[in-house]
Design an enzyme around this catalytic site. Structure first.
Site, PDB file in Angstrom:
ATOM      1  N   SER A 177      37.643  -2.488  56.152  1.00  0.00           N
ATOM      2  CA  SER A 177      36.462  -3.350  56.064  1.00  0.00           C
ATOM      3  C   SER A 177      35.369  -2.574  55.327  1.00  0.00           C
ATOM      4  CB  SER A 177      35.969  -3.707  57.470  1.00  0.00           C
ATOM      5  OG  SER A 177      34.809  -4.506  57.405  1.00  0.00           O
ATOM      6  N   TYR A 198      34.020  -1.450  66.524  1.00  0.00           N
ATOM      7  CA  TYR A 198      34.746  -2.010  65.374  1.00  0.00           C
ATOM      8  C   TYR A 198      34.628  -1.085  64.159  1.00  0.00           C
ATOM      9  CZ  TYR A 198      35.957  -5.422  61.708  1.00  0.00           C
ATOM     10  OH  TYR A 198      36.524  -6.068  60.633  1.00  0.00           O
TER      11      TYR A 198
HETATM   12  N1  LIG Z   1      36.713 -11.929  58.369  1.00  0.00           N
HETATM   13  C1  LIG Z   1      36.034 -10.954  57.847  1.00  0.00           C
HETATM   14  O1  LIG Z   1      34.905 -11.149  57.379  1.00  0.00           O
HETATM   15  C2  LIG Z   1      36.628  -9.576  57.772  1.00  0.00           C
HETATM   16  C3  LIG Z   1      35.911  -8.591  57.093  1.00  0.00           C
HETATM   17  C4  LIG Z   1      36.432  -7.318  57.011  1.00  0.00           C
HETATM   18  C5  LIG Z   1      37.669  -7.034  57.569  1.00  0.00           C
HETATM   19  N2  LIG Z   1      38.343  -7.998  58.235  1.00  0.00           N
HETATM   20  C6  LIG Z   1      39.633  -7.625  58.828  1.00  0.00           C
HETATM   21  O2  LIG Z   1      40.626  -8.567  58.490  1.00  0.00           O
HETATM   22  C7  LIG Z   1      41.615  -8.593  59.522  1.00  0.00           C
HETATM   23  C8  LIG Z   1      41.828 -10.030  59.952  1.00  0.00           C
HETATM   24  O3  LIG Z   1      40.589 -10.550  60.407  1.00  0.00           O
HETATM   25  P1  LIG Z   1      40.286 -12.109  60.471  1.00  0.00           P
HETATM   26  O4  LIG Z   1      38.851 -12.260  60.157  1.00  0.00           O
HETATM   27  O5  LIG Z   1      41.306 -12.860  59.723  1.00  0.00           O
HETATM   28  O6  LIG Z   1      40.479 -12.320  62.056  1.00  0.00           O
HETATM   29  P2  LIG Z   1      41.012 -13.610  62.851  1.00  0.00           P
HETATM   30  O7  LIG Z   1      40.568 -13.379  64.272  1.00  0.00           O
HETATM   31  O8  LIG Z   1      40.561 -14.835  62.177  1.00  0.00           O
HETATM   32  O9  LIG Z   1      42.574 -13.448  62.764  1.00  0.00           O
HETATM   33  C9  LIG Z   1      43.189 -12.295  63.319  1.00  0.00           C
HETATM   34  C10 LIG Z   1      44.634 -12.573  63.634  1.00  0.00           C
HETATM   35  O10 LIG Z   1      45.169 -11.376  64.238  1.00  0.00           O
HETATM   36  C11 LIG Z   1      45.851 -11.749  65.433  1.00  0.00           C
HETATM   37  N3  LIG Z   1      45.829 -10.649  66.401  1.00  0.00           N
HETATM   38  C12 LIG Z   1      44.773 -10.199  67.103  1.00  0.00           C
HETATM   39  N4  LIG Z   1      45.157  -9.230  67.959  1.00  0.00           N
HETATM   40  C13 LIG Z   1      46.487  -9.065  67.773  1.00  0.00           C
HETATM   41  C14 LIG Z   1      47.465  -8.240  68.382  1.00  0.00           C
HETATM   42  N5  LIG Z   1      47.153  -7.377  69.371  1.00  0.00           N
HETATM   43  N6  LIG Z   1      48.739  -8.316  67.940  1.00  0.00           N
HETATM   44  C15 LIG Z   1      49.092  -9.199  66.971  1.00  0.00           C
HETATM   45  N7  LIG Z   1      48.201 -10.023  66.382  1.00  0.00           N
HETATM   46  C16 LIG Z   1      46.919  -9.963  66.779  1.00  0.00           C
HETATM   47  C17 LIG Z   1      45.121 -12.978  65.944  1.00  0.00           C
HETATM   48  O11 LIG Z   1      45.901 -13.736  66.849  1.00  0.00           O
HETATM   49  C18 LIG Z   1      44.810 -13.709  64.648  1.00  0.00           C
HETATM   50  O12 LIG Z   1      45.869 -14.540  64.251  1.00  0.00           O
HETATM   51  C19 LIG Z   1      41.091  -7.706  60.643  1.00  0.00           C
HETATM   52  O13 LIG Z   1      41.695  -6.447  60.564  1.00  0.00           O
HETATM   53  C20 LIG Z   1      39.614  -7.607  60.336  1.00  0.00           C
HETATM   54  O14 LIG Z   1      39.052  -6.420  60.830  1.00  0.00           O
HETATM   55  C21 LIG Z   1      37.853  -9.263  58.386  1.00  0.00           C
END
Ligand SMILES: NC(=O)c1ccc[n+]([C@@H]2O[C@H](COP(=O)([O-])OP(=O)(O)OC[C@H]3O[C@@H](n4cnc5c(N)ncnc54)[C@H](O)[C@@H]3O)[C@@H](O)[C@H]2O)c1
Length: 264
Positions: free
Chosen positions: A141, A155
């Site tokens: 991130s 985080y």
């Molecule tokens: N959305 C953003 O703005 C953003 C920004 C930077 C980084 N990220 C990173 O992107 C990745 C995905 O984030 P997102 O925004 O799509 O989140 P989200 O919550 O929309 O989706 C996350 C997915 O991961 C699954 N998950 C959570 N814990 C789990 C576990 N223990 N085992 C297996 N699956 C699990 C959830 O069920 C879900 O389907 C993360 O690593 C997050 O840190 C997101």
């Protein structure tokens, strides 16, 4: 022919959000995608992809459970004969002020975001070493390594840790023809962000989304497919001379030197 034709990929956290976008683009680019997720929704997502003609296998797996991850990865490798690509995407984010953050919630971040990537890598890497080929993409991130907002201490630690993991692992497997890189998204419109925003302002979450978008030079949040496109490039042979690097994808959000450049 897609840039991932005949490749076999594992994507963690693929039921929704960025993992879903990555699985979708990988499938469209010709890969067979093993979708791992702790949520039952992974089965519906996989069914919808199959309906679009994509090749996927869904596994309900908690990435913190190494035994369960290994079972799923072994099954996919048995079915498909190899594993070429791993995307460590599963992650959680709970916005809690430092003094109110319990050790349990801190450790939950460490467990899912750091140990989850560790477990998936441990399960997949032997298949890559065996074939002397592999691409690993860690979803870090901008939060942690570059910027942060209040409530993000736990985080931010985990996302900065994935930079270190990316570099150290890249060095360790460089002679095995395995590339390891990281993607650092800014604000992406996913269920994670929508949930956090609804908790901050339940009456009008869209107002926060709009405020967040207005602080981004491109004036919009990114999409899961945007992340999928970058991940597909890094997982392809077009990126074969790149390893150990973090790639920011944020619509320019970390770019402005002052608020002046964001004024209309
Ligand atoms: N959305 C953003 O703005 C953003 C920004 C930077 C980084 N990220 C990173 O992107 C990745 C995905 O984030 P997102 O925004 O799509 O989140 P989200 O919550 O929309 O989706 C996350 C997915 O991961 C699954 N998950 C959570 N814990 C789990 C576990 N223990 N085992 C297996 N699956 C699990 C959830 O069920 C879900 O389907 C993360 O690593 C997050 O840190 C997101």
């Amino acid at each position: 022919m897609g840039i991932l034709d005949k490749k076999v990929a594992v994507v963690s956290g693929a039921a929704m959000g960025n993992g879903w976008g990555i699985a979708k683009v990988f499938g469209r680019e010709g890969a067979h995608v093993g979708m791992l997720d702790v949520s039952d929704e992974v089965f519906e997502a996989a069914k919808a992809f199959e309906g679009q003609g994509l090749r996927v296998s869904a596994y309900k797996v908690d990435v913190t459970d190494f035994g369960a991850v290994k079972e799923a990865v072994d099954d996919l490798a048995k079915q498909q004969g190899k594993i070429d690509i791993l995307v460590n995407n599963a992650g959680i984010a709970k916005l809690i002020p430092f003094l109110e953050m319990t050790d349990e919630i801190r450790d939950l971040h460490f467990d899912v975001n750091i140990n989850g990537a560790w477990n998936c890598t441990k399960a997949v890497l032997p298949f890559m070493v065996e074939k002397n080929y592999g691409k690993i993409v860690n979803i870090s991130s901008v939060t942690g390594p570059i910027v942060a907002d209040t409530g993000e201490t736990a985080y931010a630690i985990t996302k900065a840790a994935l930079w270190g993991f990316t570099k150290a692992l890249a060095m360790e497997v460089v002679r095995n023809n395995i590339n390891v890189n990281a993607i650092c998204p800014g604000m992406i419109d996913t269920p994670m962000v929508r949930k956090a925003v609804a908790e901050i302002m339940p009456d009008d979450p869209q107002a926060i989304i709009d405020a967040m978008a207005s602080g981004i030079p491109m004036k919009k949040m990114g999409t899961p497919e945007d992340i999928g496109e970058l991940a597909a490039f890094l997982a392809s042979d077009r990126a074969s001379y790149i390893t150990g690097q973090p790639f920011v994808i944020d619509g320019g959000s970390t770019l402005p030197e002052s608020a002046l450049s964001l004024m209309e």
